[in-house]
Design a protein around this motif. Structure first.
Motif, short mmCIF file in Angstrom:
data_model
loop_
_atom_site.label_atom_id
_atom_site.label_comp_id
_atom_site.label_asym_id
_atom_site.label_seq_id
_atom_site.Cartn_x
_atom_site.Cartn_y
_atom_site.Cartn_z
N LYS A 10 29.40 31.52 24.72
CA LYS A 10 29.33 30.52 23.65
C LYS A 10 28.98 31.16 22.31
O LYS A 10 29.59 30.86 21.28
N SER A 13 31.86 33.28 21.04
CA SER A 13 32.95 32.40 20.62
C SER A 13 32.66 31.77 19.26
O SER A 13 33.57 31.58 18.45
N THR A 102 33.88 28.17 23.21
CA THR A 102 32.69 27.39 22.92
C THR A 102 32.63 26.11 23.77
O THR A 102 31.57 25.76 24.30
N ALA A 105 32.42 27.20 27.97
CA ALA A 105 31.61 28.34 28.41
C ALA A 105 30.80 28.02 29.66
O ALA A 105 30.60 28.88 30.51
#
Length: 153
Positions: A10, A13, A102, A105
């Protein structure tokens, strides 16, 4: 089962999203400025560069005329616009990969999807000259693959 690298995927990203957005803004600015500069050359190029002459010998002179100004402005628009569109496409792929990383994840069922987009985004980011984004997306792909295997999918 919680993914071991969900937070890292995350975070990386999010960094990819920021870098890709900056790349998109930069590509749009280059496109605008290449159009503006070519318009300036087309409008006032002959007056600005009329005094510039190149000597090839004792009797040959070359001055900048309106045809040359049109040629230079057309080449600037084509090169600036073409490169900007290519960088825009490459950054958009990285942006999409970052968004999917995102969003998914923490979902083990979607980690293959995240890995696929991360690989595609890394390839296009490399072709677009975004080395940092490429490295981040490769790390995202490795983490997604590791978590996918750990979950048994």
């Amino acid at each position: 089962m919680q993914n071991a690298h969900a937070g890292s995927i995350k975070g990386l990203s999010i960094a990819v999203i920021v870098l890709s957005a900056l790349g998109i803004i930069g590509a749009i600015l280059v496109m605008v400025f290449s159009g503006v500069i070519s318009a300036i050359i087309l409008d006032s190029g002959p007056e600005l560069m009329n005094d510039m002459q190149y000597e090839y010998g004792s009797s040959m002179h070359y001055s900048f005329d309106s045809d040359d100004a049109f040629f230079v402005s057309a080449i600037m628009m084509l090169i600036g616009g073409g490169l900007s569109i290519w960088v825009l496409i490459c950054c958009a792929a990285g942006l999409i990969a970052g968004i999917f990383g995102t969003l998914h994840a923490g979902n083990p069922a979607k980690l293959g999807f995240v890995m696929g987009w991360a690989i595609a985004g890394a390839i296009l980011s490399f072709l677009g000259g975004n080395i940092i984004t490429t490295v981040l997306l490769v790390i995202v792909a490795v983490f997604a693959n590791s978590d996918k295997r750990a979950c048994g999918m």
